[in-house]
Design a protein around this motif. Structure first.
Motif, PDB file in Angstrom:
ATOM      1  N   LEU A 278     -19.666  21.546 -30.756  1.00  0.00           N
ATOM      2  CA  LEU A 278     -20.104  22.921 -31.430  1.00  0.00           C
ATOM      3  C   LEU A 278     -20.330  22.029 -32.999  1.00  0.00           C
ATOM      4  CD1 LEU A 278     -20.404  25.709 -31.630  1.00  0.00           C
ATOM      5  CD2 LEU A 278     -18.354  26.055 -32.711  1.00  0.00           C
ATOM      6  N   ILE A 279     -19.768  21.418 -33.469  1.00  0.00           N
ATOM      7  CA  ILE A 279     -19.798  20.650 -35.284  1.00  0.00           C
ATOM      8  C   ILE A 279     -20.784  19.624 -35.031  1.00  0.00           C
ATOM      9  CG2 ILE A 279     -18.805  19.253 -37.308  1.00  0.00           C
ATOM     10  CD1 ILE A 279     -16.505  20.240 -36.241  1.00  0.00           C
ATOM     11  N   TYR A 280     -20.965  18.527 -33.902  1.00  0.00           N
ATOM     12  CA  TYR A 280     -22.339  17.028 -33.937  1.00  0.00           C
ATOM     13  C   TYR A 280     -23.120  17.739 -32.876  1.00  0.00           C
ATOM     14  CZ  TYR A 280     -17.705  15.694 -35.986  1.00  0.00           C
ATOM     15  OH  TYR A 280     -17.359  14.917 -36.432  1.00  0.00           O
TER      16      TYR A 280
ATOM     17  N   TRP B  68     -21.899   9.697 -28.555  1.00  0.00           N
ATOM     18  CA  TRP B  68     -20.839   9.000 -28.668  1.00  0.00           C
ATOM     19  C   TRP B  68     -20.001   9.613 -29.969  1.00  0.00           C
ATOM     20  CZ3 TRP B  68     -20.668   5.622 -25.979  1.00  0.00           C
ATOM     21  CH2 TRP B  68     -21.667   4.829 -25.359  1.00  0.00           C
ATOM     22  N   ALA B  69     -20.923  11.051 -30.181  1.00  0.00           N
ATOM     23  CA  ALA B  69     -20.142  11.650 -31.110  1.00  0.00           C
ATOM     24  C   ALA B  69     -19.512  11.943 -30.435  1.00  0.00           C
ATOM     25  CB  ALA B  69     -20.858  13.301 -31.659  1.00  0.00           C
ATOM     26  N   MET B  70     -19.374  12.721 -28.854  1.00  0.00           N
ATOM     27  CA  MET B  70     -18.227  12.895 -28.380  1.00  0.00           C
ATOM     28  C   MET B  70     -16.911  12.076 -27.732  1.00  0.00           C
ATOM     29  SD  MET B  70     -19.486  16.637 -28.444  1.00  0.00           S
ATOM     30  CE  MET B  70     -17.919  16.851 -26.969  1.00  0.00           C
TER      31      MET B  70
ATOM     32  N   LYS C  11     -22.591  11.176 -39.849  1.00  0.00           N
ATOM     33  CA  LYS C  11     -23.537  11.360 -39.478  1.00  0.00           C
ATOM     34  C   LYS C  11     -24.299  10.275 -40.499  1.00  0.00           C
ATOM     35  CE  LYS C  11     -27.113  14.244 -41.637  1.00  0.00           C
ATOM     36  NZ  LYS C  11     -27.356  14.859 -43.255  1.00  0.00           N
ATOM     37  N   GLY C  12     -23.660   9.563 -41.010  1.00  0.00           N
ATOM     38  CA  GLY C  12     -23.833   7.904 -42.142  1.00  0.00           C
ATOM     39  C   GLY C  12     -24.165   6.965 -40.288  1.00  0.00           C
TER      40      GLY C  12
END
Length: 295
Positions: free
Chosen positions: A217-219, A143-145, A134-135
């Motif tokens: 699921l999280i991001y 990109w979170a994946m 998140k930061g």
């Protein structure tokens, strides 16, 4: 010259092996055939146990419902993007890191390797990882994946062993004597000789990205970014919830539809990997053998 004849013990051993492999094949093959048959069979016959191998009451309603869902195609597009982009990033990080750690003239390689191995046993945990992602502003982006899992330490170790065992040191020494730089040697000599391990790593990372749903699921909260696995999970969960809140007759129909959709979803989500795997099987076997060596 006559061929060497098998002894009685050899024949018994081969017979036992063939029998064991036949039983193992049937154990592995039956669930696959059953799922394929159930996905195109009448759900009533499946639930009653009348369909146990080959399809009965053939219907493609499950596939029509699955492929008629626009979100399925969006999930396919996203998963292919995450798999291709993520695997490319994985290889771009793993191979140079492994090669550097495989070189004996790399100062501090043992210390760095120990730090890498330490992270295999101890991690920051889910909450610190989420706060870090998140930061960095990666939440709810593609990109979170692909970036949080840019490299797997175990795969780096496997590649490191491959470079140590399979690349002749004399070849590197000859290249250095001819004035070849380390970067040029890596791209012009090492990479072309490393096709087997590259294929193995692409398979490892590719399957991981294809099946990954936990990071999404999280991001991710935007459904247009959901990968296929998360879309299919939502379809199954919503289908079960709707079947549980309907009337008796409607509930039975919903339950039957949910069952046939479940099997169709299994086929849809695993078929691409099943198609790709045979082409990389020989490299996969060699990669497993490499991983069994100490380095």
């Amino acid at each position: 010259m006559s061929a060497i004849k098998d002894t009685k013990q050899d024949r018994i051993f081969k017979t036992f092996n063939y029998a064991f492999l036949t039983v193992a094949l049937l154990i592995v093959l039956y669930p696959v055939i059953y799922i394929v048959s159930a996905s195109i069979s009448d759900p009533n016959l499946v639930s009653q146990g009348k369909m146990w191998l080959f399809p009965k009451g053939i219907t493609f309603e499950g596939y029509k419902r699955v492929f008629g869902n626009e979100q399925i195609w969006i999930g396919y597009r996203n998963t292919i993007l995450y798999t291709v982009l993520g695997t490319a990033i994985n290889l771009a990080v793993t191979l140079p890191a492994a090669y550097a750690l495989a070189r004996k003239d790399f100062a501090g390689r043992n210390v760095i390797m120990a730090m890498f191995v330490f992270t295999m046993f101890f991690s920051g945990g889910l909450i610190p990882t989420y706060l870090l992602v998140k930061g960095l502003g990666l939440v709810n982006t593609i990109w979170a994946m692909v970036l949080p899992n840019a490299a797997a330490i175990w795969n780096i170790i496997i590649c490191r062993v491959f470079f140590q065992v399979s690349i002749p040191k004399e070849l590197e020494e000859a290249a250095i004597m001819d004035g070849c730089s380390t970067t040029k040697m890596f791209f012009k000599i090492i990479i072309p000789l490393s096709t087997p391990i590259i294929a193995v790593m692409a398979l490892f990372y590719g399957v991981g990205h294809w099946n990954n749903y936990f990071n999404a699921l999280i991001y991710l909260s935007d459904q247009n970014l959901y990968p296929l696995q998360l879309v299919l999970r939502q379809i199954l969960v919503l289908q079960e919830m709707s079947s549980g809140t309907a009337g008796a007759t409607a509930m039975a129909n919903k339950a039957e539809l949910a069952a046939i959709i479940k099997y169709a979803v299994m086929i849809v989500s695993t078929l691409p990997i099943i198609i790709v795997y045979p082409f990389l099987q020989r490299f996969f076997v060699k990669g497993v053998m490499i991983g069994s060596l100490k380095g």
